[in-house]
Design a protein around this motif. Structure first.
Motif, PDB file in Angstrom:
ATOM      1  N   GLY A 195       0.820  -1.209   0.000  1.00 32.75           N
ATOM      2  CA  GLY A 195       0.000   0.000   0.000  1.00 32.75           C
ATOM      3  C   GLY A 195       0.853   1.258   0.000  1.00 32.75           C
ATOM      4  O   GLY A 195       0.542   2.231  -0.691  1.00 32.75           O
ATOM      5  N   THR A 196       1.933   1.236   0.745  1.00 29.26           N
ATOM      6  CA  THR A 196       2.838   2.385   0.796  1.00 29.26           C
ATOM      7  C   THR A 196       3.503   2.609  -0.558  1.00 29.26           C
ATOM      8  O   THR A 196       3.584   3.746  -1.037  1.00 29.26           O
ATOM      9  CB  THR A 196       3.906   2.170   1.890  1.00 29.26           C
ATOM     10  N   ARG A 197       3.969   1.542  -1.182  1.00 28.62           N
ATOM     11  CA  ARG A 197       4.577   1.667  -2.518  1.00 28.62           C
ATOM     12  C   ARG A 197       3.580   2.265  -3.508  1.00 28.62           C
ATOM     13  O   ARG A 197       3.930   3.159  -4.291  1.00 28.62           O
ATOM     14  CB  ARG A 197       5.033   0.299  -3.035  1.00 28.62           C
ATOM     15  N   THR A 198       2.353   1.772  -3.477  1.00 31.38           N
ATOM     16  CA  THR A 198       1.322   2.269  -4.384  1.00 31.38           C
ATOM     17  C   THR A 198       1.077   3.753  -4.147  1.00 31.38           C
ATOM     18  O   THR A 198       0.996   4.537  -5.099  1.00 31.38           O
ATOM     19  CB  THR A 198       0.014   1.469  -4.194  1.00 31.38           C
ATOM     20  N   LEU A 199       0.957   4.159  -2.898  1.00 34.18           N
ATOM     21  CA  LEU A 199       0.727   5.558  -2.566  1.00 34.18           C
ATOM     22  C   LEU A 199       1.883   6.442  -3.041  1.00 34.18           C
ATOM     23  O   LEU A 199       1.667   7.502  -3.624  1.00 34.18           O
ATOM     24  CB  LEU A 199       0.538   5.717  -1.051  1.00 34.18           C
ATOM     25  N   LEU A 200       3.109   5.993  -2.834  1.00 36.75           N
ATOM     26  CA  LEU A 200       4.270   6.795  -3.214  1.00 36.75           C
ATOM     27  C   LEU A 200       4.451   6.895  -4.726  1.00 36.75           C
ATOM     28  O   LEU A 200       4.999   7.864  -5.234  1.00 36.75           O
ATOM     29  CB  LEU A 200       5.539   6.225  -2.576  1.00 36.75           C
ATOM     30  N   GLU A 201       3.992   5.896  -5.455  1.00 36.39           N
ATOM     31  CA  GLU A 201       4.199   5.853  -6.904  1.00 36.39           C
ATOM     32  C   GLU A 201       2.998   6.321  -7.712  1.00 36.39           C
ATOM     33  O   GLU A 201       3.079   6.412  -8.928  1.00 36.39           O
ATOM     34  CB  GLU A 201       4.560   4.422  -7.321  1.00 36.39           C
ATOM     35  N   GLU A 202       1.888   6.655  -7.066  1.00 39.22           N
ATOM     36  CA  GLU A 202       0.652   6.894  -7.799  1.00 39.22           C
ATOM     37  C   GLU A 202       0.724   8.027  -8.815  1.00 39.22           C
ATOM     38  O   GLU A 202       0.023   7.994  -9.818  1.00 39.22           O
ATOM     39  CB  GLU A 202      -0.509   7.107  -6.847  1.00 39.22           C
ATOM     40  N   PHE A 203       1.530   9.028  -8.588  1.00 39.83           N
ATOM     41  CA  PHE A 203       1.609  10.130  -9.538  1.00 39.83           C
ATOM     42  C   PHE A 203       2.834  10.046 -10.449  1.00 39.83           C
ATOM     43  O   PHE A 203       2.974  10.835 -11.361  1.00 39.83           O
ATOM     44  CB  PHE A 203       1.637  11.477  -8.801  1.00 39.83           C
ATOM     45  N   GLN A 204       3.734   9.109 -10.196  1.00 44.94           N
ATOM     46  CA  GLN A 204       4.930   9.002 -11.028  1.00 44.94           C
ATOM     47  C   GLN A 204       4.558   8.523 -12.423  1.00 44.94           C
ATOM     48  O   GLN A 204       3.657   7.731 -12.601  1.00 44.94           O
ATOM     49  CB  GLN A 204       5.945   8.059 -10.395  1.00 44.94           C
ATOM     50  N   GLY A 205       5.279   8.993 -13.401  1.00 45.75           N
ATOM     51  CA  GLY A 205       5.052   8.561 -14.767  1.00 45.75           C
ATOM     52  C   GLY A 205       3.916   9.295 -15.461  1.00 45.75           C
ATOM     53  O   GLY A 205       3.680   9.076 -16.633  1.00 45.75           O
ATOM     54  N   GLN A 206       3.203  10.156 -14.777  1.00 48.85           N
ATOM     55  CA  GLN A 206       2.098  10.874 -15.405  1.00 48.85           C
ATOM     56  C   GLN A 206       2.485  12.283 -15.828  1.00 48.85           C
ATOM     57  O   GLN A 206       1.748  12.932 -16.540  1.00 48.85           O
ATOM     58  CB  GLN A 206       0.899  10.941 -14.452  1.00 48.85           C
ATOM     59  N   ASP A 207       3.631  12.760 -15.382  1.00 52.16           N
ATOM     60  CA  ASP A 207       4.044  14.122 -15.709  1.00 52.16           C
ATOM     61  C   ASP A 207       4.889  14.106 -16.967  1.00 52.16           C
ATOM     62  O   ASP A 207       5.998  13.596 -16.971  1.00 52.16           O
ATOM     63  CB  ASP A 207       4.839  14.725 -14.542  1.00 52.16           C
ATOM     64  N   ILE A 208       4.359  14.643 -18.051  1.00 53.94           N
ATOM     65  CA  ILE A 208       5.062  14.670 -19.325  1.00 53.94           C
ATOM     66  C   ILE A 208       5.361  16.119 -19.651  1.00 53.94           C
ATOM     67  O   ILE A 208       4.465  16.890 -20.014  1.00 53.94           O
ATOM     68  CB  ILE A 208       4.200  14.034 -20.431  1.00 53.94           C
ATOM     69  N   ASP A 209       6.632  16.504 -19.512  1.00 54.17           N
ATOM     70  CA  ASP A 209       7.070  17.860 -19.849  1.00 54.17           C
ATOM     71  C   ASP A 209       6.179  18.950 -19.264  1.00 54.17           C
ATOM     72  O   ASP A 209       5.834  19.914 -19.921  1.00 54.17           O
ATOM     73  CB  ASP A 209       7.139  18.041 -21.372  1.00 54.17           C
TER      74      ASP A 209
ATOM     75  N   GLU B 186      -7.020  21.856 -12.167  1.00 55.59           N
ATOM     76  CA  GLU B 186      -6.262  21.821 -13.415  1.00 55.59           C
ATOM     77  C   GLU B 186      -4.835  22.240 -13.092  1.00 55.59           C
ATOM     78  O   GLU B 186      -4.614  23.309 -12.518  1.00 55.59           O
ATOM     79  CB  GLU B 186      -6.864  22.775 -14.445  1.00 55.59           C
ATOM     80  N   GLY B 187      -3.873  21.367 -13.440  1.00 59.14           N
ATOM     81  CA  GLY B 187      -2.483  21.692 -13.164  1.00 59.14           C
ATOM     82  C   GLY B 187      -1.562  20.552 -13.518  1.00 59.14           C
ATOM     83  O   GLY B 187      -1.971  19.530 -14.077  1.00 59.14           O
ATOM     84  N   THR B 188      -0.302  20.704 -13.177  1.00 59.55           N
ATOM     85  CA  THR B 188       0.686  19.651 -13.410  1.00 59.55           C
ATOM     86  C   THR B 188       0.486  18.541 -12.390  1.00 59.55           C
ATOM     87  O   THR B 188      -0.149  18.752 -11.353  1.00 59.55           O
ATOM     88  CB  THR B 188       2.113  20.207 -13.274  1.00 59.55           C
ATOM     89  N   THR B 189       1.045  17.379 -12.682  1.00 61.18           N
ATOM     90  CA  THR B 189       0.898  16.275 -11.731  1.00 61.18           C
ATOM     91  C   THR B 189       1.526  16.625 -10.390  1.00 61.18           C
ATOM     92  O   THR B 189       1.025  16.196  -9.352  1.00 61.18           O
ATOM     93  CB  THR B 189       1.509  14.966 -12.261  1.00 61.18           C
ATOM     94  N   GLU B 190       2.576  17.403 -10.390  1.00 62.65           N
ATOM     95  CA  GLU B 190       3.204  17.797  -9.124  1.00 62.65           C
ATOM     96  C   GLU B 190       2.228  18.612  -8.275  1.00 62.65           C
ATOM     97  O   GLU B 190       2.042  18.340  -7.089  1.00 62.65           O
ATOM     98  CB  GLU B 190       4.476  18.608  -9.382  1.00 62.65           C
ATOM     99  N   ALA B 191       1.575  19.584  -8.884  1.00 56.06           N
ATOM    100  CA  ALA B 191       0.621  20.419  -8.144  1.00 56.06           C
ATOM    101  C   ALA B 191      -0.588  19.598  -7.697  1.00 56.06           C
ATOM    102  O   ALA B 191      -1.055  19.736  -6.558  1.00 56.06           O
ATOM    103  CB  ALA B 191       0.168  21.593  -9.014  1.00 56.06           C
ATOM    104  N   LEU B 192      -1.097  18.721  -8.567  1.00 55.98           N
ATOM    105  CA  LEU B 192      -2.244  17.881  -8.211  1.00 55.98           C
ATOM    106  C   LEU B 192      -1.891  16.940  -7.072  1.00 55.98           C
ATOM    107  O   LEU B 192      -2.673  16.747  -6.139  1.00 55.98           O
ATOM    108  CB  LEU B 192      -2.721  17.086  -9.429  1.00 55.98           C
TER     109      LEU B 192
END
Length: 143
Positions: free
Chosen positions: A35-49, A103-109
Motif C-alpha cells: 500500500g505504501t509503494r502504491t501511494l508513493l508511486e501513484e503520480f509518477q510517470g504521469q508528468d510529461i514535460d 487543473e495543473g501539473t501532476t506535481e501540483a495535483l
C-alpha cells in the motif's frame, strides 16, 4: 529491514488482516508495504514535460465536523491557482462530500491530494486524473 511501529484504529487493522488472508499476503507488513509503494508511486510517470491535467478530487467526512470543513476551505484557498470549482453535498444524512475540480501539473495535483489526505478526520479521498493534450494538432490524423 527496519521495523516501524504505527498506530491505527482496530477496525482498520481488522480490515488489513482480512485483506491479507483473502489475497494471499504473508501478513500485515506485506499489505502495508505494498500500500505504501502504491501511494508513493501513484503520480509518477504521469508528468510529461509539465503537461497540465484535469483532476477531480472527492473528499468524504462525517457531518457536523465544522473543523474539517474549515481546514478543507483553507486547503482550497491555499491551492487557489489550480482549483477551478468546488461543490459541497450531504450524503446519507451522515456524511459531507466535497468535490474539487482541479487543473495543473501532476506535481501540483499530487500536492493538493496529499494535503487533503493529511486533514484530520477525513474519512476518504478519491481522485481521477485526465490528461489534457497540449496541442491537438500533434494528434495523428488520416489524410
Amino acid at each position: 529491514m527496519s521495523v516501524v511501529s504505527i498506530s491505527m484504529p482496530e477496525a482498520l487493522l481488522e480490515r488489513i488482516d482480512a485483506f491479507a488472508d483473502e489475497h494471499g499476503y504473508s501478513g500485515r507488513s506485506e499489505v502495508v508495504r505494498e500500500g505504501t509503494r502504491t501511494l508513493l508511486e501513484e503520480f509518477q510517470g504521469q508528468d510529461i514535460d509539465g503537461q497540465k491535467h484535469a483532476c477531480t478530487v472527492t473528499v468524504v467526512f462525517e457531518y457536523c465536523q465544522p473543523a474539517v470543513q474549515q481546514r478543507l476551505t483553507g486547503v482550497r484557498h491555499e491551492y487557489d491557482a489550480i482549483v477551478s470549482a468546488t461543490t459541497h453535498a450531504h450524503v446519507q444524512d451522515q456524511y459531507c462530500m466535497e468535490l474539487y475540480v482541479l487543473e495543473g501539473t501532476t506535481e501540483a495535483l499530487s500536492e493538493f491530494v496529499n494535503t487533503v489526505r493529511a486533514v484530520q478526520d477525513v474519512r476518504a479521498v478519491d481522485y481521477s486524473i485526465t490528461s489534457l493534450d497540449r496541442d491537438p494538432i500533434e494528434k495523428t490524423t488520416k489524410s
